[in-house]
Enzyme design. Sequence first.
Site, short mmCIF file in Angstrom:
data_model
loop_
_atom_site.label_atom_id
_atom_site.label_comp_id
_atom_site.label_asym_id
_atom_site.label_seq_id
_atom_site.Cartn_x
_atom_site.Cartn_y
_atom_site.Cartn_z
N ASP A 84 -8.42 -6.68 3.11
CA ASP A 84 -7.39 -7.41 2.36
C ASP A 84 -7.93 -7.77 0.98
O ASP A 84 -9.15 -7.78 0.76
CB ASP A 84 -6.99 -8.67 3.13
CG ASP A 84 -5.59 -9.15 2.79
OD1 ASP A 84 -4.99 -8.62 1.84
OD2 ASP A 84 -5.10 -10.05 3.48
N GLY A 85 -7.03 -8.10 0.09
CA GLY A 85 -7.41 -8.54 -1.24
C GLY A 85 -7.62 -10.04 -1.30
O GLY A 85 -7.61 -10.73 -0.28
N ALA A 86 -7.80 -10.56 -2.51
CA ALA A 86 -7.98 -12.00 -2.71
C ALA A 86 -7.53 -12.36 -4.11
O ALA A 86 -7.56 -11.53 -5.03
CB ALA A 86 -9.43 -12.41 -2.49
N ASP A 87 -7.12 -13.61 -4.28
CA ASP A 87 -6.74 -14.12 -5.59
C ASP A 87 -7.93 -14.71 -6.34
O ASP A 87 -8.00 -14.65 -7.57
CB ASP A 87 -5.65 -15.18 -5.46
CG ASP A 87 -4.41 -14.63 -4.75
OD1 ASP A 87 -3.98 -13.52 -5.11
OD2 ASP A 87 -3.91 -15.29 -3.83
N GLY A 99 -1.23 -15.34 -2.81
CA GLY A 99 -0.36 -15.14 -3.96
C GLY A 99 0.95 -14.47 -3.58
O GLY A 99 2.00 -14.74 -4.16
N GLU A 106 -2.32 -13.29 7.17
CA GLU A 106 -3.60 -12.73 6.73
C GLU A 106 -4.78 -13.45 7.37
O GLU A 106 -5.77 -12.81 7.75
CB GLU A 106 -3.69 -12.81 5.19
CG GLU A 106 -2.75 -11.87 4.48
CD GLU A 106 -2.67 -12.11 2.98
OE1 GLU A 106 -2.24 -11.20 2.27
OE2 GLU A 106 -3.06 -13.21 2.53
#
Length: 219
Positions: A84-87, A99, A106
């Site tokens: 996964d991504g992150a802010d 976001g 998640e």
Amino acid sequence: MSAPNLDAEKKIAAEAAAELVSDGMRVGLGTGSTVMHLLPALAERGLRDLRCVATSVATERHAAELGIPVEPFDRLESLDIAIDGADEVAPDRWLVKGGGGAHTREKIVAASAENFVVIADSSKVVKRIKGPIPLELHTFGLASTLARISEELGEVDLRADAAATPDGGVIADYRGKVHEPGELAARLALMPGVVDHGLFPSGMVGAVLVGRGDSVERA
């Protein structure tokens, strides 16, 4: 010095993460722009017998279009890997996520994974967590919850244009100060009406892959 190509950085980080997946794995697929690069990279590998779960309707839909099998997350007890991504990514690996408003799912997926891999471009690496911190809130007692957060912790804004989450919650953003993320996370977790917050502890994170220029760094 030219500005970094952030989309290209997301792509190379996502491609590096896709290489960590192998045949037969149970895979958690995150949400967001960086994950949109992960899905085609994963599809191109042609892996067999994957069992995937998605953290959002958008991810599930795009994965299906690429031929990646996605199933409801109601039978698998654990996952081999979640990506996964992150802010925001702090040096101690505390994260801000949400976001896109999917942080509750998640976090469930990340906590279920033996290896939670975070992928990001270089702009997401910060010296310290600053926020805003996304919140998913129950609709029942919403005005009271917002007032209590504001009085006890700091400024909070409801996202006016955000649709309800797949689980029936609404998304807000805590905009107060973040002195210490662990302390704030604990206080938010105890706040009635808060489904979950977008602070992810460092102990949950297995690896952070950051695209920087034309290479990938482990943060």
